[in-house]
Design an enzyme around this catalytic site. Structure first.
Site, PDB file in Angstrom:
ATOM      1  N   GLU A 178     161.070  53.189 -52.654  1.00  0.00           N
ATOM      2  CA  GLU A 178     161.809  53.353 -51.401  1.00  0.00           C
ATOM      3  C   GLU A 178     162.945  54.362 -51.537  1.00  0.00           C
ATOM      4  OE1 GLU A 178     163.557  49.587 -50.327  1.00  0.00           O
ATOM      5  OE2 GLU A 178     163.784  49.012 -52.430  1.00  0.00           O
TER       6      GLU A 178
ATOM      7  N   CYS B 122     154.822  48.151 -47.468  1.00  0.00           N
ATOM      8  CA  CYS B 122     155.346  46.989 -46.755  1.00  0.00           C
ATOM      9  C   CYS B 122     156.406  47.361 -45.725  1.00  0.00           C
ATOM     10  CB  CYS B 122     155.909  45.970 -47.740  1.00  0.00           C
ATOM     11  SG  CYS B 122     157.179  46.625 -48.842  1.00  0.00           S
TER      12      CYS B 122
END
Length: 575
Positions: free
Chosen positions: A431, A502
């Site tokens: 991320e 996700c």
């Protein structure tokens, strides 16, 4: 028409029931010295009544929502009966000669205001919970009537300034068709409960209570975020048709529940759910999830006064593992910090908390937190197929240090004779641009990647997604973000590893084919999005998706990329 924040999807038709309670009027007169004991008794008596009511609500919440929501009201009771709160209120009565209601209001409002001043959106919305407790306490001190929402006899759509968690937990679900409020946000407990119940709800309208009267006929369109007040027959007929269409689509999608996410030419991926508690597993299964791609453990750390113990965490993780059976569950370690602070932890004041002390950085600084959580996850892995995932990784050094910690805790458990999965898989969230650009090295250190597109987009584009002035620049479908994602997927595959996603992009219908063509192995999203994403995957060819991805990633702008994607979708009539 009225609009607000779409809290829980669905369409409902019915008469309005406007919830209005007697106004709470605080008596601010000074009391005499001989009235002090009487006012202290008024406070203690009112608190006892409020606690008894909350005990009843807690039991009903447990029966309706499960243990996690029951725990919310256990927290309410703990706050109400908190010794420090009691001492503060009694001190104001004795020292400042305030009435019981004035003292209680001042202390409760002080706590709520302190929460509202925090930068964390989640904790800001907890101020409503504190005021909910305070309102119940004050009504009992003053002897005012408390509306019993469980006693509603007619089918209605509730209209209120706000619905507190305790009020939501009392709803008679056979009679309440949905609700609309002036206040509230999507992440409030009330909104979360509405989604758990699949009860249509729109919150944050600002003024619905001033625009609606009792017995007005309403259409609550929590699909298109609209409320119709006393609509014409033509509008009613039109919305009935929309409701039937939504129900028909839902029924068709439900048929895919037990079918695999496999393309027309035989390429299979996994479609999983993001969850926050064991209660969410039921919705994941109902929507056809093939596992849990993200278990957000930070919810265990919120709505409480201290860090959860190893035993508390073990019980929660074990419950999820057992509920999911043979399906894999990716357990993300505590992702606190950034926009999620904890009132009982001493967070530093930071210029940019998203780039500061958060997630794995906290855990590495506070090893006791890391130890309790990893030991709990390891122990729970004996009861199901758990995987461990670390957030906010930026280097190989971090991964190696974390793996060493895991080995230490594994040996501790062996020495204690406690069972765990010796071959539990370890993965990391990708991320940050740092992690994405060294993905080829990270892939050698872990078993899998899961791309968190929310933060990856924010960091790559240098855009604060919470800043309305520049929110238009937050583009997950930007060529720069997508090319980083492709780089991560390719790096994992080169090492024989797999990559999931996700972030919100995984559940975006416009991105599905592109991500599929880029080689994404697992899509994890809100359970409610699973059927539609699964349908898209099952209605396309993997080879076509690969061609689309190759062409799209060569585009220089987001507009040109999206034009290409939209044209492909229209030509293939996939969505």
């Amino acid at each position: 028409m009225i609009s607000g924040i779409l809290a829980s999807p669905g369409i409902a038709f019915g008469k309005a029931l406007l919830l209005k309670e007697d106004e709470i009027v605080i008596d601010r007169k000074k009391i005499s010295a001989d009235q002090v004991d009487q006012e202290v008794e008024r406070f203690l008596s009112g608190r006892a009544k409020a606690s008894a009511q909350l005990e009843t609500i807690k039991t009903k919440a447990g029966e309706t929502f499960g243990e996690e929501k029951e725990a919310i009201f256990e927290g309410h009771i703990m706050l109400l009966e908190d010794e420090e709160l009691e001492q503060e209120i009694i001190a104001l009565i004795k020292d400042k000669h305030m009435t019981a209601d004035a003292a209680a209001h001042e202390v409760i409002e002080g706590q709520a205001s302190a929460l509202e001043e925090l930068d964390d959106e989640y904790l800001k919305e907890r101020a409503a919970d504190v005021r909910d407790i305070g309102k119940r306490l004050l009504r009992n001190i003053l002897g005012l009537k408390i509306i019993d929402l469980s006693a509603i006899q007619d089918e209605v759509i509730l209209v209120a300034a706000d619905l507190t968690p305790s009020e939501t937990a009392q709803l008679n679900l056979k009679k309440v068709l949905g609700f609309i409020t002036d206040a509230g946000g999507r992440t409030s407990h009330t909104s979360i409960m509405a989604r758990s119940l699949e009860l249509p709800a729109i919150v944050g309208t600002g003024s619905v209570t001033s625009q609606v009267k009792n017995d007005d006929y309403l259409i609550l369109d929590a699909v298109n975020n609209q409320v119709y007040v006393n609509p014409t027959n033509e509008v009613i007929d039109k919305m009935r048709a929309v409701q039937e269409q939504v129900a028909s689509e839902k029924a068709e999608l439900a048929k895919l529940k037990d079918l695999p996410a496999i393309t027309l030419d035989g390429h299979q991926v996994e479609v999983c759910a993001n969850i926050g508690t064991v209660r969410d597993v039921e919705g994941a299964e109902r929507n056809g999830a093939e596992g849990v791609g993200l278990y957000r453990t930070e919810f265990l750390f919120m709505d409480r006064d201290a860090l959860p113990t190893e035993e508390e965490q073990f019980a929660a993780y074990k419950a999820v593992a057992e509920a999911c059976g043979s399906q894999a569950v990716i357990v993300r370690t505590m992702d606190i910090g950034g926009d999620k602070e904890l009132p009982y932890m001493n967070f530093p004041k930071e210029e940019n908390p998203f780039l500061g002390w958060r997630a794995i950085r906290i855990a590495m600084d506070r090893r006791e937190i890391l130890r309790d959580q990893l030991r709990a996850i390891l122990r729970a892995s004996a009861f199901g197929k758990l995987r461990i995932m670390f957030p906010m990784i930026i280097s190989v050094e971090e991964v190696r240090a974390l793996r060493k910690e895991i080995e230490i805790y594994k040996q501790e458990l062996r020495d204690e004779g406690k069972a765990f999965d010796e071959s539990i898989e370890i993965g990391v969230m990708v991320e940050t641009p740092a992690a994405a650009t060294i993905a080829r090295h990270l892939a050698k250190e872990v078993d899998f990647f899961s791309i968190g597109t929310n933060d990856l987009t924010q960091y790559t584009l240098a855009v604060d997604r919470g800043n309305d002035m520049i929110s238009h620049l937050y583009q997950p479908m930007s060529p720069s973000v997508l090319n980083l994602i492709k780089q991560v997927i390719d790096a994992s595959h080169a090492e024989g590893k797999w990559t999931g996603m996700c972030g919100e992009l995984a559940g975006d219908e416009r991105a599905t084919l592109l991500l599929l063509g880029m080689g994404l192995d697992e899509f994890s999203m809100s359970a409610i999005s699973i059927p539609r994403i699964k349908k898209i995957i099952r209605n396309t060819n993997f080879e076509d998706a690969k061609v689309l991805a190759e062409q799209a990633l060569a585009q220089p702008t987001t507009d040109e990329l999206m034009t290409l994607v939209n044209k492909f979708i229209e030509e293939k009539t996939i969505c």
